[in-house]
Write an enzyme that holds these catalytic residues in place. Structure first.
Site, short mmCIF file in Angstrom:
data_model
loop_
_atom_site.label_atom_id
_atom_site.label_comp_id
_atom_site.label_asym_id
_atom_site.label_seq_id
_atom_site.Cartn_x
_atom_site.Cartn_y
_atom_site.Cartn_z
N HIS A 34 -2.75 2.59 -8.24
CA HIS A 34 -3.21 1.54 -9.17
C HIS A 34 -3.10 2.06 -10.59
O HIS A 34 -3.16 3.27 -10.84
CB HIS A 34 -4.65 1.13 -8.86
N HIS A 36 0.82 -1.21 0.00
CA HIS A 36 0.00 0.00 0.00
C HIS A 36 0.86 1.26 0.00
O HIS A 36 1.70 1.45 0.87
CB HIS A 36 -0.91 0.03 1.24
N ASN A 48 -4.32 7.80 -12.35
CA ASN A 48 -4.89 9.04 -11.84
C ASN A 48 -4.17 9.41 -10.55
O ASN A 48 -3.97 8.57 -9.67
CB ASN A 48 -6.39 8.87 -11.57
N THR A 76 -10.07 8.29 -6.85
CA THR A 76 -11.04 7.99 -5.79
C THR A 76 -10.52 6.98 -4.79
O THR A 76 -11.00 6.92 -3.67
CB THR A 76 -12.37 7.46 -6.39
P1 AMP Z 1 -9.41 6.02 -9.54
O1 AMP Z 1 -10.65 6.87 -9.74
O2 AMP Z 1 -8.32 6.25 -10.52
O3 AMP Z 1 -8.94 6.11 -8.08
O4 AMP Z 1 -9.88 4.52 -9.81
C1 AMP Z 1 -10.54 3.72 -8.88
C2 AMP Z 1 -11.20 2.62 -9.65
O5 AMP Z 1 -11.51 1.57 -8.76
C3 AMP Z 1 -12.51 3.02 -10.34
O6 AMP Z 1 -12.41 2.79 -11.76
C4 AMP Z 1 -13.55 2.12 -9.69
O7 AMP Z 1 -14.54 1.68 -10.59
C5 AMP Z 1 -12.69 0.97 -9.19
N1 AMP Z 1 -13.23 0.23 -8.06
C6 AMP Z 1 -13.71 0.74 -6.91
N2 AMP Z 1 -14.10 -0.25 -6.08
C7 AMP Z 1 -13.83 -1.42 -6.73
C8 AMP Z 1 -14.00 -2.80 -6.39
N3 AMP Z 1 -14.53 -3.19 -5.21
N4 AMP Z 1 -13.63 -3.72 -7.30
C9 AMP Z 1 -13.10 -3.35 -8.49
N5 AMP Z 1 -12.91 -2.07 -8.85
C10 AMP Z 1 -13.28 -1.11 -7.99
ZN ZN Z 2 -4.25 -0.12 0.35
#
Ligand code: AMP
Ligand code: ZN
Length: 115
Positions: free
Chosen positions: A98, A45, A85, A93
């Site tokens: 990632h 993390h 992002n 978010t």
């Molecule tokens: P970001 O907005 O770049 O932080 O991307 C976060 C991504 O995580 C978004 O595309 C969400 O759809 C995805 N996401 C959030 N929760 C989950 C989950 N439980 N399993 C898979 N993807 C997720």
């Molecule tokens: Zn984490």
């Protein structure tokens, strides 16, 4: 720590995992923005590129370099785009670094407007 990707890594939240090694794992994004939308998530993390250690950078690049060998099984033989992002302006978010891997279709370049 209340981190959704750490919970997915630890099996506390279900996910569709399509790949895993010592450095990273890849899951299907729960809300796909393209025909194919995966997330490559480092097992350790940290929030942001600016928080990476040299070891994190090496681990993540080892992960990225696996993508070509996974392209067929992931449906990405036509190519793909990777997106990281960073921060609020980018709409980040989940604050566990990632890499979005998107493809499976022709990808337009994002149609950005000054706001
Ligand atoms: P970001 O907005 O770049 O932080 O991307 C976060 C991504 O995580 C978004 O595309 C969400 O759809 C995805 N996401 C959030 N929760 C989950 C989950 N439980 N399993 C898979 N993807 C997720
Ligand atoms: Zn984490």
């Amino acid at each position: 720590m209340n981190c959704i990707f750490c919970k997915i890594r630890d099996g506390e939240i279900p996910s569709e995992k399509v790949y895993e090694d010592d450095d990273v794992f890849i899951i299907k994004d729960i809300d796909p923005k393209a025909e194919k939308h995966y997330l490559m998530i480092p097992k350790r993390h940290y929030k942001l590129i600016g928080d990476m250690t040299d070891g994190d950078a090496a681990a993540l690049m080892r992960g990225i370099r696996k993508i070509p060998s996974l392209a067929e099984s992931l449906g990405l033989t036509g190519g793909y785009r990777i997106i990281v992002n960073q921060g609020d302006d980018a709409g980040q978010t989940v604050f566990h670094l990632h890499i979005h891997i998107i493809g499976g279709q022709i990808l337009d370049f994002p149609d950005l407007k000054k706001r």
